[in-house]
Design a protein around this motif. Structure first.
Motif, PDB file in Angstrom:
ATOM      1  N   ALA A   1       0.632   5.462   0.980  1.00 26.79           N
ATOM      2  CA  ALA A   1      -0.159   6.332   1.838  1.00 26.79           C
ATOM      3  C   ALA A   1       0.566   7.643   2.036  1.00 26.79           C
ATOM      4  CB  ALA A   1      -0.403   5.654   3.183  1.00 26.79           C
TER       5      ALA A   1
ATOM      6  N   GLU B   1       2.727   5.000  11.797  1.00 28.66           N
ATOM      7  CA  GLU B   1       1.768   4.619  10.763  1.00 28.66           C
ATOM      8  C   GLU B   1       0.422   5.320  10.961  1.00 28.66           C
ATOM      9  OE1 GLU B   1       1.477   0.391   9.894  1.00 28.66           O
ATOM     10  OE2 GLU B   1      -0.677   0.626   9.569  1.00 28.66           O
TER      11      GLU B   1
ATOM     12  N   TRP C   1      -4.937   6.341   2.123  1.00 30.59           N
ATOM     13  CA  TRP C   1      -4.315   5.120   1.637  1.00 30.59           C
ATOM     14  C   TRP C   1      -4.823   4.754   0.249  1.00 30.59           C
ATOM     15  CZ3 TRP C   1      -0.895   2.058   4.611  1.00 30.59           C
ATOM     16  CH2 TRP C   1      -0.667   2.529   5.904  1.00 30.59           C
TER      17      TRP C   1
ATOM     18  N   TYR D   1       0.831  -1.191   0.000  1.00 35.04           N
ATOM     19  CA  TYR D   1       0.000   0.000   0.000  1.00 35.04           C
ATOM     20  C   TYR D   1       0.871   1.249   0.000  1.00 35.04           C
ATOM     21  CZ  TYR D   1      -3.516  -3.260   1.867  1.00 35.04           C
ATOM     22  OH  TYR D   1      -4.361  -4.324   2.069  1.00 35.04           O
TER      23      TYR D   1
END
Length: 123
Positions: free
Chosen positions: A96, A107, A113, A94
């Motif tokens: 982001a 995080e 995202w 992913y």
């Protein structure tokens, strides 16, 4: 406002892939972009991040020397070049953004995202 990750696929151990994270609806020049991954049955983990202010990259220890993150502001895209892939690199990847210029260490700060792209490393 959207991030879209692409470029995943099936690759043999030792092979390479390049992931792309394309932004739409905003200019990613101004923001740090991070790559994360989640392997089956495991928690999501940070892989790499690139700041916007100086394009300084950071890498998790387990990808240092194998992965390279880079941004192409003209294409509004951030890339993750993955070389010397290992079976343990298999995961959904992913991208982001934390909506600031520097990469956050946390995080939880990455609030937008992309949908993820599957990377499978197998012979």
């Amino acid at each position: 406002v959207q991030l879209q990750a692409s470029g995943g696929g099936l690759v043999q151990p030792g092979g390479s892939l390049r992931l792309s994270c394309a932004a739409s609806g905003f200019n990613l020049d101004y923001y740090a972009i991070g790559w994360f991954r989640q392997a089956p049955g495991k928690e999501r983990e940070g892989v790499s991040c690139i700041s916007s202010s100086d394009s300084r990259p950071s890498y998790a220890d387990f990808v240092k020397g194998r992965f390279t993150i880079a941004r192409d502001n003209a294409k509004n895209t951030v890339y993750l070049q993955m070389n010397s892939l290992k079976p343990e690199d298999t995961a959904v990847y992913y991208c982001a953004t934390d909506w600031v210029t520097r990469c956050s260490d946390y995080e939880v700060d990455f609030t937008s995202w992309g949908q993820g792209t599957l990377v499978t490393v197998s012979s």
